[in-house]
Structures are given as C-alpha cells and as structure tokens.
Design an enzyme around this catalytic site. Structure first.
Site, PDB file in Angstrom:
ATOM      1  N   HIS A   1     -41.904   1.638  26.269  1.00 42.93           N
ATOM      2  CA  HIS A   1     -42.480   2.811  26.348  1.00 42.93           C
ATOM      3  C   HIS A   1     -41.604   3.497  25.540  1.00 42.93           C
ATOM      4  CE1 HIS A   1     -42.702   6.733  28.752  1.00 42.93           C
ATOM      5  NE2 HIS A   1     -41.814   6.953  28.176  1.00 42.93           N
ATOM      6  N   GLU A   2     -40.233   3.294  25.030  1.00 39.52           N
ATOM      7  CA  GLU A   2     -39.130   4.078  24.152  1.00 39.52           C
ATOM      8  C   GLU A   2     -39.705   3.722  22.724  1.00 39.52           C
ATOM      9  OE1 GLU A   2     -37.545   6.557  25.281  1.00 39.52           O
ATOM     10  OE2 GLU A   2     -37.635   5.674  27.661  1.00 39.52           O
TER      11      GLU A   2
ATOM     12  N   HIS B   1     -42.185   6.076  21.864  1.00 39.76           N
ATOM     13  CA  HIS B   1     -41.920   7.498  21.352  1.00 39.76           C
ATOM     14  C   HIS B   1     -41.381   7.246  20.139  1.00 39.76           C
ATOM     15  CE1 HIS B   1     -41.865   9.749  25.073  1.00 39.76           C
ATOM     16  NE2 HIS B   1     -41.465   8.868  25.663  1.00 39.76           N
TER      17      HIS B   1
ATOM     18  N   GLU C   1     -45.315  11.928  25.239  1.00 42.91           N
ATOM     19  CA  GLU C   1     -45.353  11.102  26.282  1.00 42.91           C
ATOM     20  C   GLU C   1     -46.793  10.314  26.244  1.00 42.91           C
ATOM     21  OE1 GLU C   1     -42.779  10.789  27.963  1.00 42.91           O
ATOM     22  OE2 GLU C   1     -43.340   9.526  29.903  1.00 42.91           O
TER      23      GLU C   1
HETATM   24 CO    CO Z   1     -40.892   8.918  27.963  1.00 44.91          CO
END
Ligand code: CO
Length: 497
Positions: A261-262, A265, A291
């Site tokens: 997830h990170e 980003h 996101e």
């Molecule tokens: Co996030």
C-alpha cells in the site's frame, strides 16, 4: 526579476520549510526517543507557524497580481503554477489567524479527550470537545466559502473539485451494490484465513516485503522503508520518499499489504515530473487519487491470484512449514476473506467502503445539524446494523475508533473510498491499452504497469485536478459501477456464486 519567477522561488522556499517539518514528523514516528516528545512538539509548532507565515506573506499577493497582468509572456507551466498558487493563497488567507488558533487548540484538546474516552469507552466525556471542533469547523466552512453546501468547502482541502451532490449520488449507488454483494457472500460457504495467522518470522517477512517493493519499482536511491506503529508515506524532499510498515509475527497480512500500500503511494510521488517537483505543483493532486495508487497496487495487484502465483516459489522457500500442505488457491482465498467487522482499518475490500459511507452520512448530518453529537453512539450502531449487519458491543469498537474527527478532519473519510473507485476505473482504461493486468503480474512485468501510471497519472502532479484526470484517462466522470463490477467478478469466483 519577473513576478512569476520570484513566486516560484518563494514557493520552493516554502516547500523546503515543509520538507524540514516532514523530517521531524518522520523521525517522531520512527526513531525518536519517547522523552523527546515535548521538545519535538515545540519544534513542529514553530516550523508550522513559520510555514504559514511564509505562504501567506503579503508580497505573494502583489506578485500574483503582477504576474496576472502579463499572462501572455508566461509558458504553460508558469501559467498553471500561477493558477494553482493563486487558489492556494486565497484559501490560506481566508481563515483568520484567530480561527486557525482556536482550531489548533480545540483539536489538541479533543485529541487528548478522544484518546482517554476511547480507552475508557466513555463517549460522553469526549462529546463536548467534539462539539467545539464541529462548531469551529462550521465556521471554517463559512470562512472558506461555498456555493451549495458547507461540506463542499471542507472537501476542497482533500478532494479539490468534488462536490457533496456528486458524492451523494456515487455513494448511494455504491451502497446498494455493496450491501447486495455482501449479502450474497454471507450466504455462501465461508473461507478460513487461519493459515495467515501461523508463525511468520519477522525477518523473513521483511526480506520478502523489500523484494516485492523493489520488484514493483520503488527506487531505493530516492527513498527508504522503516518501521512505525501506523504505516505512512511522507515526502522529505523531491528525491526522498519515506514509507513505513509494521510486522506481526502471527498475522502475515499486516506487513506485506501495508508495505505494498505505502509503496503505491511512494511510486506516485517518485513518478512526479522533474519539471514540477520541488514546487507546490509537484504533489499528489488529491487524496482520492493518491489512495487510488496505493489501493491499486495493494488490492488489484497484491491481492490478485496472479500475484501469489508469481511469488509462490518464494513463499514456499521462505515459509516451508506453513506452505507445505497448501496451494496458491488457499493463500489467495485467505487473503481475500470477506467478513463484516467493527474496525474500518481491518476491513476487507468489500466491506471497507460501507464503513466510509457510514462516516460520510454522519458527517453530513452533523454539519447540517440534523443529528446531535450526544446521539452519535446510537446512530453509529443503527447504521452498522443497516450496512454491515453487526452491532459493536462498545464505543471503542464503534464511534470512538477513529482519530480523524478529533483532528477536525471532516470531509476526509470519503477520499479513502474514492481511491477504490478511481483505481477500478483506471484499471479498465489501463487494460484497454496493455491487456489484462493479471498476465503482466504473473510475469512480474510491473514496469509496464508502472510506466502506464507514470505517463497517465503520476507525472502530472497537481497540473490536472482529480475530476479532469479521471475524465482524460478513462473517458468519463467517476463511476462507481467499475468498482462494483471488479468486486462482483472477483468475489463471485472466490465464493462460488
Ligand atoms: Co493510504
């Protein structure tokens, strides 16, 4: 010096102040000893004051006015920069310093009260603090200005251009589709996720996560991974993107999916064009688009069957005891178990957005004054029953679970769900050009996917607003049907209906 060049120079200085603040923030969450907390708070408060002062310097208004007089002499970047800087400046100077001070104080007190109330399961002790934050947030919306609804003014901070009417329509459609899908899943035979709760040594989880991060395209020369209680991504400079993760020896999902997830980003931030990085334009265009990047990699790539087929040999060699009696299919099903649960941050792909819709409906009603703060616990529980079919037995697992409202972050929650929706719509556009993502994932050809994202999304930073980007990349406005189609395809296969 030309006005716009001077503006860009001042903007770069502002960015430097923010980057220094980010270094302090990153350190606080990763390596800072606990005893340093008060000193660090002073440092952070000093820097944020300096930053605000620098950004709202009256000289900027003069330079903006001067630059606007001679638009024809500006190149395309300078024109876009000027428009964005002017919008930001107007927003930053619309709030009186008294209101900013009052909000800072009220939210600091509310965060304290929230932490205590959450620990003691005592909502009513938090209620007056939340009331104060809400009153000031209403004043903030009035000061910022809006055409139709005060919520629109708040949305501008997180999802510029999004309006409450559009959100209501999108979430209305999403809610119907999700409740129906969840109903079908709950009627089907359930899958077990016991196998991700076996013993997974942390050092091996770390080695695996770092391998995946590198495979996905994270540039370790311009960023790094560390540990923190709550995973996050922060930009310490144009060429320094930090991400964090956390590991739990007996919960494999926690580490790997936080890391992916990170990384999503970070790939966005590392992909911002050189021509705009280091300025206010060289940033994610909205929280929803940000996101969409993290959730695309986490869910659509990381939680796909093709991904685990690709990494199956590695899983077998890293965790031979756990994998010996399993198949890729078992692993895939365990990673995609759907179950109504109380805590938003632990929710699966299907139920997650229902948690967000609940918060959105409550925020709107609070702002409109149609519900009272002291009634929030019972309203929360009624909505949990309606949307997820379960009711928490206490407020710690209910209305007190999230820190956001105590920070005054009303209007923020929707961006989490918007990320899911954008990512599904982008995926369809991507597959029209590249063919199925599953094929590329199975061969670990992530660079082809990343290239597409760089070209279509990342490089633009704030030069394109979320709505404009969505329309340009996918040919239409944000449409929740893409996300619903994606979920229905995936979960009807997993749950066999
Ligand atoms: Co996030």
């Amino acid at each position: 010096m030309e006005a716009v060049k001077k503006l860009i120079e001042l903007d770069k200085e502002s960015r430097i102040i923010e980057d220094i603040g980010a270094i302090l923030g990153w350190d606080q969450e990763t390596y800072m000893p606990e005893g340093a907390v008060e000193g660090r708070a002073d440092q952070a408060a000093f820097l944020s004051g300096l930053s605000h002062q620098h950004k709202t310097n009256p000289e900027i208004a003069e330079l903006i006015a001067q630059a606007n007089k001679d638009l024809s002499s500006l190149n395309d970047f300078e024109k876009s920069f000027l428009g964005i800087r002017e919008e930001d400046y107007n927003k930053e100077t619309r709030l009186s310093s008294q209101l900013v001070k009052d909000l800072t104080k009220a939210t600091a007190l509310a965060q304290n009260a929230w932490a205590k109330a959450r620990k003691e399961d005592d909502f009513q002790s938090f209620a007056p603090y939340l009331q104060k934050v809400l009153d000031l947030t209403r004043q903030k919306a009035e000061a910022l200005g809006y055409e139709e609804h005060p919520y629109d003014a708040l949305l501008e901070d997180y999802e510029p251009g999004m309006r409450v009417n559009e959100l209501k329509a999108i979430f209305g459609e999403l809610k119907v589709g999700l409740v129906e899908l969840l109903g079908k899943i709950r009627k089907s035979p359930q899958n077990s996720d016991d196998l991700i709760r076996l013993d997974y040594p942390v050092d091996k989880q770390d080695a695996f996560g770092r391998q995946v991060m590198a495979d996905l395209g994270f540039d370790s020369n311009r960023g790094r991974l560390d540990l923190s209680t709550h995973p996050f991504t922060t930009q310490l400079g144009a060429n320094d993107i930090r991400i964090t993760t956390r590991y739990d020896k007996n919960f494999f999902n926690g580490g790997i999916f936080s890391t992916i997830h990170e990384t999503g980003h970070a790939l966005y931030e590392q992909g911002i064009g050189d021509n705009i990085s280091g300025t206010t334009v060289g940033d994610g265009t909205s929280l929803g688009i940000h996101e969409s990047q993290s959730r695309f990699w986490e869910n659509m790539v990381g939680r796909s069957k093709a991904f685990w087929e690709a990494y199956w040999p590695q899983m077998q060699s890293l965790f031979p005891e756990n994998m010996s009696s399993l198949s890729v299919d078992d692993l895939y099903k365990a990673f995609n178990k759907v179950e109504s649960s109380f805590i938003r941050t632990e929710a699966d792909e299907v139920t997650y957005s229902l948690h967000i819709i609940l918060r959105f409906e409550i925020e709107l009603a609070l702002l409109e004054g149609s519900i009272k703060i002291q009634d929030l616990p019972s309203i929360w529980n009624e909505k949990m029953e309606e949307l997820l079919g379960i009711v928490p037995s206490n407020n710690t697992e209910g209305v007190l679970q999230d820190v956001h409202w105590s920070f005054g972050l009303i209007g923020y929650f929707p961006t989490y769900s918007l990320g899911n929706l954008y990512s599904a719509q982008f995926k369809v556009a991507m597959e029209k050009e590249l063919g199925p993502i599953s094929g590329l994932t199975k061969d670990k050809k992530f660079n082809i996917i990343l290239n597409w994202l760089h070209t279509n999304i990342h490089q633009w930073g704030r030069l394109k607003k979320a709505g404009e980007l969505c329309k340009e990349v996918t040919g239409e406005n944000l449409n929740p049907q893409y996300f619903l189609d994606y979920l229905n395809d995936k979960y009807s296969d997993i749950y066999g209906f």
